[in-house]
Design a protein around this motif. Structure first.
Motif, PDB file in Angstrom:
ATOM      1  N   ARG A  20       0.837  -1.205   0.000  1.00  0.00           N
ATOM      2  CA  ARG A  20       0.000   0.000   0.000  1.00  0.00           C
ATOM      3  C   ARG A  20       0.874   1.257   0.000  1.00  0.00           C
ATOM      4  NH1 ARG A  20      -1.526   3.909   2.982  1.00  0.00           N
ATOM      5  NH2 ARG A  20      -0.298   3.214   4.774  1.00  0.00           N
ATOM      6  N   ARG A  70       3.888   1.510  -1.108  1.00  0.00           N
ATOM      7  CA  ARG A  70       4.566   1.634  -2.398  1.00  0.00           C
ATOM      8  C   ARG A  70       3.655   2.271  -3.435  1.00  0.00           C
ATOM      9  NH1 ARG A  70       5.453  -1.017  -7.294  1.00  0.00           N
ATOM     10  NH2 ARG A  70       3.923  -2.659  -6.909  1.00  0.00           N
ATOM     11  N   LEU A  71       2.414   1.812  -3.477  1.00  0.00           N
ATOM     12  CA  LEU A  71       1.472   2.373  -4.449  1.00  0.00           C
ATOM     13  C   LEU A  71       1.144   3.830  -4.134  1.00  0.00           C
ATOM     14  CD1 LEU A  71      -0.928  -0.685  -4.840  1.00  0.00           C
ATOM     15  CD2 LEU A  71       0.893   0.063  -6.401  1.00  0.00           C
ATOM     16  N   ASP A  72       1.031   4.145  -2.831  1.00  0.00           N
ATOM     17  CA  ASP A  72       0.789   5.544  -2.450  1.00  0.00           C
ATOM     18  C   ASP A  72       1.959   6.422  -2.867  1.00  0.00           C
ATOM     19  OD1 ASP A  72      -1.644   4.897  -1.402  1.00  0.00           O
ATOM     20  OD2 ASP A  72      -1.002   4.924   0.700  1.00  0.00           O
ATOM     21  N   ALA A 117       3.989   5.867  -5.319  1.00  0.00           N
ATOM     22  CA  ALA A 117       3.982   6.023  -6.780  1.00  0.00           C
ATOM     23  C   ALA A 117       3.036   7.140  -7.204  1.00  0.00           C
ATOM     24  CB  ALA A 117       3.583   4.707  -7.438  1.00  0.00           C
ATOM     25  N   ASP A 118       1.941   7.310  -6.481  1.00  0.00           N
ATOM     26  CA  ASP A 118       0.998   8.380  -6.798  1.00  0.00           C
ATOM     27  C   ASP A 118       1.570   9.764  -6.506  1.00  0.00           C
ATOM     28  OD1 ASP A 118      -0.910   6.622  -7.687  1.00  0.00           O
ATOM     29  OD2 ASP A 118      -1.977   6.519  -5.769  1.00  0.00           O
ATOM     30  N   ARG A 119       2.638   9.807  -5.709  1.00  0.00           N
ATOM     31  CA  ARG A 119       3.239  11.092  -5.356  1.00  0.00           C
ATOM     32  C   ARG A 119       4.400  11.470  -6.285  1.00  0.00           C
ATOM     33  NH1 ARG A 119       2.367   9.023  -0.123  1.00  0.00           N
ATOM     34  NH2 ARG A 119       4.570   8.503   0.169  1.00  0.00           N
ATOM     35  N   ARG A 120       4.594  10.698  -7.348  1.00  0.00           N
ATOM     36  CA  ARG A 120       5.605  11.092  -8.326  1.00  0.00           C
ATOM     37  C   ARG A 120       5.218  12.439  -8.948  1.00  0.00           C
ATOM     38  NH1 ARG A 120       5.629   5.692 -11.833  1.00  0.00           N
ATOM     39  NH2 ARG A 120       3.435   5.964 -11.285  1.00  0.00           N
ATOM     40  N   CYS A 121       6.205  13.268  -9.156  1.00  0.00           N
ATOM     41  CA  CYS A 121       5.910  14.584  -9.718  1.00  0.00           C
ATOM     42  C   CYS A 121       7.171  15.170 -10.328  1.00  0.00           C
ATOM     43  CB  CYS A 121       5.361  15.536  -8.637  1.00  0.00           C
ATOM     44  SG  CYS A 121       6.542  15.888  -7.316  1.00  0.00           S
ATOM     45  N   ASP A 179      10.751   7.685 -10.178  1.00  0.00           N
ATOM     46  CA  ASP A 179      11.140   6.299  -9.959  1.00  0.00           C
ATOM     47  C   ASP A 179      12.661   6.218  -9.977  1.00  0.00           C
ATOM     48  OD1 ASP A 179       8.748   4.866  -9.652  1.00  0.00           O
ATOM     49  OD2 ASP A 179       8.345   4.981 -11.798  1.00  0.00           O
TER      50      ASP A 179
END
Length: 499
Positions: A172, A174-176, A178-182, A204
């Motif tokens: 969870r 890790r997926l959260d 990934a959503d914070r990539r910017c 990444d």
């Protein structure tokens, strides 16, 4: 050393005594904070004190799962008595309870004077959100190295605990993440920054490594072309050059449009190598496999590695496995590249007490620049027993030292030797001794007796430096290799440099 006499030794002894007083006082303060909580239990869960974050009630209890609640109205009084805010008082009580109830090994070490209270509190802060099993795992792991590791190593231990004992939570997170990539660019709208823009983002790891390599390549090329700007300024220019060479249209080009039908991939991307310590079995599991990325030392899930390798533009490099458990040797002074890499991967950092400078260019997420010798190596590979004194060029007699600590060892009277367990025993010019263990931690050993500069091998109070001796090898050595067959340095002088 300017002063090698009794005054200098007396100062060090006094510093050591004051340190012990400080450790005892901070441990006693933690004990009293826990007793204060015992005297003020929460009458019911809804009336238990919770953490305040940014001026608002977070709803999080002062301790992790299983820690008893504390009365809401008692925290401010303890904080006031200590001259700290109520929020700081919440942290003190919460950390004390977390340590006593869920990190008992670390709690004992604090009261034995072996770990500073502030270091134990750092661990407690990171375990508050963990399950009991995960907290127990951290306690068991940290107990052996607490007080001897830095913040980054602690974060890795906590991440490993989540991966091992809370796999669903790890996925969870890790997926959260990934959503914070910017990736953002803030332009100068007022002239205050003289037309400069700020660029920042979260990428990444493979993308970040590829970008870093491309920028380093561009900065190096600008230097070769005669630019006299600083390295940072050249890196900034290289970002603009990279953007102008890679317009958005290139991203829409199909493989069929490329010569030979291949996808467009830059040279920097091709050079990126992820060194992952992960078993093949773990890669086949869905959640419970995890390993470590050598580039940064970061624990990662097998799913993360699968995602990275599953990209259309991925270039996966398979490198031969280096056996880090056997002793290898070559004739002559020069150290071949494969041996240097084996030593760096084995020890991971400079082995001087409390130094954490990465030994390998892939480690620590470091950028490469031309100030580092030999394409990014930030540590020298040192002969523990000097080659001129008969020390062999072998993995057992080599260790990574950053340039600063290599010079201290060579010119400033520091001495070290290695044991069969790969613990480095260091002695300072005034005889203070430290053990650098394989986990990267450092332990301060007993201080020297009064009137002596050194207790053991090294330099006597007024005598010349003694030659350190490597311990007997506990493993059989393989036959020596011919250096000419494994290195490109044929024909160069075999004479060792001054350090």
């Amino acid at each position: 050393m300017d002063d090698d006499g009794p005054d200098a030794r007396a100062v060090l002894a006094q510093v050591h005594e004051l340190r012990q007083v400080e450790l005892a006082a901070s441990a006693a303060l933690l004990q009293q904070a826990a007793r204060w909580a015992d005297l003020h239990p929460a009458p019911e869960p809804s009336l238990a004190a919770t953490y305040t974050e940014r001026g608002k009630d977070s709803g999080k209890c002062l301790g992790g799962d299983g820690v008893p609640g504390v009365a809401l109205d008692c925290v401010a009084e303890l904080g006031a008595a200590l001259g700290m805010s109520t929020t700081a008082g919440e942290r003190l009580i919460g950390h004390a309870l977390e340590l006593r109830h869920r990190l008992p090994r670390l709690w004992s070490l604090v009261h034995e004077g072996r770990v500073a209270a502030w270091q134990a509190r750092q661990v407690a802060e990171r375990t508050l959100a963990l399950s009991r099993d995960a907290a127990a795992f951290v306690d068991a792991q940290v107990a052996g190295v607490a007080g001897r590791i830095g913040h980054a190593q602690l974060e890795r231990l906590v991440s490993a605990a989540v991966l091992r004992h809370m796999p669903e939570e790890a996925e969870r997170r890790r997926l959260d993440a990934a959503d914070r990539r910017c990736f953002q660019v803030e332009h100068d709208a007022t002239g205050e920054r003289h037309g400069l823009s700020d660029v920042f983002g979260r990428l990444d790891l493979p993308d970040a490594l590829a970008l870093d390599a491309a920028v380093a390549e561009g900065a190096h090329a600008l230097g070769l072309l005669g630019s006299t700007d600083s390295l940072d300024a050249r890196r900034a220019r290289a970002v603009g050059d990279l953007a102008r060479r890679q317009p958005a249209l290139d991203l829409l080009t199909t493989e069929a449009d490329q010569p030979g039908g291949g996808a467009t991939v830059g040279r920097a991307a091709e050079r990126v190598v992820l060194c992952v310590h992960l078993s093949a079995v773990a890669l086949g599991r869905r959640h419970d496999g995890w390993g470590r990325v050598e580039n940064t030392g970061t624990p990662v899930t097998a799913g993360q590695v699968r995602d990275w390798c599953g990209r259309p533009d991925a270039r996966v490099t398979v490198k031969p496995v280096i056996d880090l458990t056997t002793d290898e040797a070559v004739e002559g002074y020069r150290i071949p590249a494969w041996m240097r890499e084996a030593v760096a991967l084995r020890d991971r950092t400079c082995v001087f007490p409390w130094c954490s400078r990465p030994a390998h260019p892939y480690q620590g997420g470091r950028r490469r620049d031309e100030e580092d010798e030999e394409r990014g190596w930030s540590c020298d590979t040192d002969h523990i027993v000097a080659f001129a004194a008969g020390g062999p060029t072998s993995t057992d007699n080599l260790a990574p030292l950053c340039r600063t600590h290599h010079r201290l060892k060579t010119f400033a009277g520091w001495r070290y030797r290695v044991t069969g367990t790969r613990t480095y025993l260091w002695t300072s010019p005034h005889g203070w001794r430290y053990a650098r263990t394989p986990d990267g931690g450092t332990t301060a050993l007993d201080p020297p007796p009064p009137g002596r500069s050194l207790d053991g091998p090294g330099r006597a109070a007024n005598g010349p430096p003694a030659v350190s001796r490597i311990s007997p090898r506990s493993r059989p050595r393989r036959p020596r290799r011919d250096l000419a067959s494994v290195t490109s340095s044929r024909g160069r002088s075999e004479a060792p440099p001054p350090f």
